[in-house]
Design a protein around this motif. Structure first.
Motif, PDB file in Angstrom:
ATOM      1  N   UNK A  19       5.238  55.986 -86.412  1.00  0.00           N
ATOM      2  CA  UNK A  19       4.398  56.902 -85.635  1.00  0.00           C
ATOM      3  C   UNK A  19       4.793  56.934 -84.159  1.00  0.00           C
ATOM      4  N   UNK A  20       5.855  56.234 -83.800  1.00  0.00           N
ATOM      5  CA  UNK A  20       6.324  56.261 -82.420  1.00  0.00           C
ATOM      6  C   UNK A  20       5.748  55.191 -81.522  1.00  0.00           C
ATOM      7  N   UNK A  21       5.114  54.169 -82.111  1.00  0.00           N
ATOM      8  CA  UNK A  21       4.524  53.088 -81.322  1.00  0.00           C
ATOM      9  C   UNK A  21       5.374  51.817 -81.405  1.00  0.00           C
ATOM     10  N   UNK A  22       6.664  51.976 -81.226  1.00  0.00           N
ATOM     11  CA  UNK A  22       7.580  50.839 -81.344  1.00  0.00           C
ATOM     12  C   UNK A  22       7.336  49.780 -80.283  1.00  0.00           C
ATOM     13  N   UNK A  23       6.747  50.166 -79.154  1.00  0.00           N
ATOM     14  CA  UNK A  23       6.555  49.221 -78.055  1.00  0.00           C
ATOM     15  C   UNK A  23       5.190  48.537 -78.068  1.00  0.00           C
ATOM     16  N   UNK A  24       4.369  48.818 -79.073  1.00  0.00           N
ATOM     17  CA  UNK A  24       3.075  48.128 -79.201  1.00  0.00           C
ATOM     18  C   UNK A  24       3.301  46.796 -79.918  1.00  0.00           C
ATOM     19  N   UNK A  25       3.036  45.664 -79.249  1.00  0.00           N
ATOM     20  CA  UNK A  25       3.249  44.366 -79.901  1.00  0.00           C
ATOM     21  C   UNK A  25       2.140  44.017 -80.889  1.00  0.00           C
ATOM     22  N   UNK A  26       2.469  43.124 -81.803  1.00  0.00           N
ATOM     23  CA  UNK A  26       1.515  42.614 -82.794  1.00  0.00           C
ATOM     24  C   UNK A  26       1.216  41.152 -82.476  1.00  0.00           C
ATOM     25  N   UNK A  27      -0.053  40.874 -82.261  1.00  0.00           N
ATOM     26  CA  UNK A  27      -0.535  39.504 -82.070  1.00  0.00           C
ATOM     27  C   UNK A  27      -1.154  39.063 -83.400  1.00  0.00           C
ATOM     28  N   UNK A  28      -0.364  38.432 -84.223  1.00  0.00           N
ATOM     29  CA  UNK A  28      -0.791  38.132 -85.582  1.00  0.00           C
ATOM     30  C   UNK A  28      -1.671  36.889 -85.664  1.00  0.00           C
ATOM     31  N   UNK A  29      -2.776  37.024 -86.404  1.00  0.00           N
ATOM     32  CA  UNK A  29      -3.527  35.841 -86.819  1.00  0.00           C
ATOM     33  C   UNK A  29      -2.706  35.195 -87.935  1.00  0.00           C
ATOM     34  N   UNK A  30      -1.612  34.603 -87.556  1.00  0.00           N
ATOM     35  CA  UNK A  30      -0.655  34.097 -88.538  1.00  0.00           C
ATOM     36  C   UNK A  30      -1.207  32.905 -89.298  1.00  0.00           C
ATOM     37  N   UNK A  31      -1.923  32.042 -88.585  1.00  0.00           N
ATOM     38  CA  UNK A  31      -2.438  30.803 -89.167  1.00  0.00           C
ATOM     39  C   UNK A  31      -3.950  30.815 -89.002  1.00  0.00           C
ATOM     40  N   UNK A  32      -4.630  31.247 -90.047  1.00  0.00           N
ATOM     41  CA  UNK A  32      -6.088  31.388 -89.999  1.00  0.00           C
ATOM     42  C   UNK A  32      -6.690  30.648 -91.175  1.00  0.00           C
ATOM     43  N   UNK A  33      -7.414  29.595 -90.847  1.00  0.00           N
ATOM     44  CA  UNK A  33      -7.986  28.729 -91.870  1.00  0.00           C
ATOM     45  C   UNK A  33      -9.358  29.224 -92.333  1.00  0.00           C
ATOM     46  N   UNK A  34      -9.698  28.920 -93.569  1.00  0.00           N
ATOM     47  CA  UNK A  34     -11.025  29.215 -94.113  1.00  0.00           C
ATOM     48  C   UNK A  34     -11.976  28.149 -93.581  1.00  0.00           C
ATOM     49  N   UNK A  35     -12.470  28.382 -92.378  1.00  0.00           N
ATOM     50  CA  UNK A  35     -13.140  27.339 -91.602  1.00  0.00           C
ATOM     51  C   UNK A  35     -14.651  27.514 -91.561  1.00  0.00           C
ATOM     52  N   UNK A  36     -15.360  26.393 -91.509  1.00  0.00           N
ATOM     53  CA  UNK A  36     -16.803  26.410 -91.314  1.00  0.00           C
ATOM     54  C   UNK A  36     -17.178  26.693 -89.869  1.00  0.00           C
ATOM     55  N   UNK A  37     -16.192  26.740 -88.973  1.00  0.00           N
ATOM     56  CA  UNK A  37     -16.455  26.988 -87.561  1.00  0.00           C
ATOM     57  C   UNK A  37     -16.703  28.466 -87.250  1.00  0.00           C
ATOM     58  N   UNK A  38     -16.633  29.354 -88.246  1.00  0.00           N
ATOM     59  CA  UNK A  38     -16.772  30.786 -87.983  1.00  0.00           C
ATOM     60  C   UNK A  38     -18.205  31.294 -88.083  1.00  0.00           C
ATOM     61  N   UNK A  39     -19.142  30.449 -88.434  1.00  0.00           N
ATOM     62  CA  UNK A  39     -20.505  30.902 -88.704  1.00  0.00           C
ATOM     63  C   UNK A  39     -21.128  31.767 -87.625  1.00  0.00           C
ATOM     64  N   UNK A  40     -21.143  31.337 -86.371  1.00  0.00           N
ATOM     65  CA  UNK A  40     -21.771  32.165 -85.333  1.00  0.00           C
ATOM     66  C   UNK A  40     -21.097  33.516 -85.144  1.00  0.00           C
ATOM     67  N   UNK A  41     -19.791  33.590 -85.321  1.00  0.00           N
ATOM     68  CA  UNK A  41     -19.088  34.876 -85.210  1.00  0.00           C
ATOM     69  C   UNK A  41     -19.652  35.872 -86.212  1.00  0.00           C
ATOM     70  N   UNK A  42     -19.963  35.402 -87.389  1.00  0.00           N
ATOM     71  CA  UNK A  42     -20.468  36.322 -88.413  1.00  0.00           C
ATOM     72  C   UNK A  42     -21.836  36.870 -88.036  1.00  0.00           C
ATOM     73  N   UNK A  43     -22.593  36.140 -87.217  1.00  0.00           N
ATOM     74  CA  UNK A  43     -23.815  36.696 -86.638  1.00  0.00           C
ATOM     75  C   UNK A  43     -23.471  37.803 -85.650  1.00  0.00           C
TER      76      UNK A  43
END
Length: 326
Positions: free
Chosen positions: A184-208
């Motif tokens: 689509x012509x967006x070759x210069x848009x970088x990707x910041x990948x969540x490359x290493x994302x664990x199934x963590x119990x620390x995410x609870x408040x985010x889901x709120x």
């Protein structure tokens, strides 16, 4: 007796604050900070997240004031999460032109053009079932989900996002998004990948905050097992080969060994995500007077830098920027 002893005097380099500052190996700077924002539909909405004191869901009309505050503090980057009014099975709100994230991107770039806008690219906040893709028989269909994630990333880039940050943990998600952006012509848009994302119990408040809790099951078939270390390197390697420009490790505080492993293995900017549960624990302890919040926060963020992080996504960004200015 002490005159005959042979030992090294390490304390010489700790003798004063000026001396300690002079030899400090790792420091947290304002340029390291990325501040998460939760945007919602409507007007005059500023809802404090109950489990995250000091963090708010904001409607678009508050973004100008929010950007002014962040810029005055010297914070140069935000990462956007959207909370739509309506959800469906496919998470359509994630990739429509008038989606809440797309509107927020345009608003921020209009009011604060210099602010670096990172768009979280996922479907979980937009799906009625709360999972990060298309559901077949209560399982996420990987390849079908890639098509929707690519559409989401492309819509965010068209809206003006500076960086695309896919967080869904589907296999091949970086390759699919990179191809869609390039075509689509967006070759210069970088990707910041969540490359290493664990199934963590620390995410609870985010889901709120993001209203993204899964309505059935969990995310353990696509997010990583917290017990695994080598798997993190495999995930990061795949994303680098597929075109990732940054690598995120999430969570940060309990995974500093993984931050160091990824730092040692890959010559790319490493981002530590100081997640919601890590934030809320500190805030709760501080409110009870059990800890010195400032000292603890600076210690743990410095630990992330020491482990090898170049950047830190943290809800403490405003606090840290104020402390650094004193």
């Amino acid at each position: 007796m002490t005159e005959t002893l042979q030992f090294k005097r390490h304390r010489r380099l700790r003798s004063s604050k000026a001396m300690r500052d002079l030899v400090r190996e790792n420091q947290v700077n304002k340029d390291d900070l990325i501040y998460p924002l939760f945007v919602v539909e409507g007007e005059h909405v500023k809802n404090e997240v109950p489990s995250m004191p000091g963090v708010f869901q904001l409607s678009l009309d508050y973004l100008a004031a929010e950007m002014a505050e962040l810029q005055a503090l010297g914070i140069k980057a935000v990462i956007l999460f959207g909370v739509p009014n309506e959800k469906d099975e496919l998470g359509t709100g994630a990739f429509v032109d008038q989606g809440i994230v797309q509107k927020a991107i345009r608003e921020i770039k209009d009011k604060a053009p210099e602010m670096l806008v990172i768009a979280d690219t996922c479907l979980c906040e937009f799906t009625s079932h709360g999972h990060c893709g298309v559901i077949h028989h209560e399982d996420v269909a990987n390849d079908e989900s890639l098509e929707l994630l690519a559409k989401t990333a492309l819509s965010q880039a068209k809206a003006g996002a500076d960086i695309i940050a896919p967080s869904n943990m589907m296999d091949g998600f970086v390759a699919a998004i990179r191809r869609a952006l390039d075509e689509a012509g967006f070759k210069n848009i970088p990707i910041m990948s969540y490359a290493v994302k664990y199934a963590s119990a620390f995410y609870g408040p985010f889901r709120d905050a993001a209203d993204s809790a899964p309505q059935f099951g969990d995310r353990k078939t696509y997010q990583m097992d917290p017990a695994n270390r080598l798997e993190a390197l495999r995930e990061a390697e795949s994303d680098m080969e597929e075109g990732a420009d940054f690598l995120i490790v999430k969570p940060a505080m309990s995974y500093l060994d993984i931050v160091r492993d990824v730092r040692n293995q890959f010559n790319a900017p490493i981002v530590a995500y100081n997640v919601s549960g890590e934030y809320s624990m500190v805030k709760a302890a501080a409110q009870n007077g059990w800890i010195n919040e400032r000292e603890l926060v600076m210690e743990k963020l410095t630990a992330m830098k020491r482990a090898g992080a170049d950047l830190i996504i943290t809800y403490f960004s405003k606090d840290v920027a104020k402390w650094l200015a004193e």
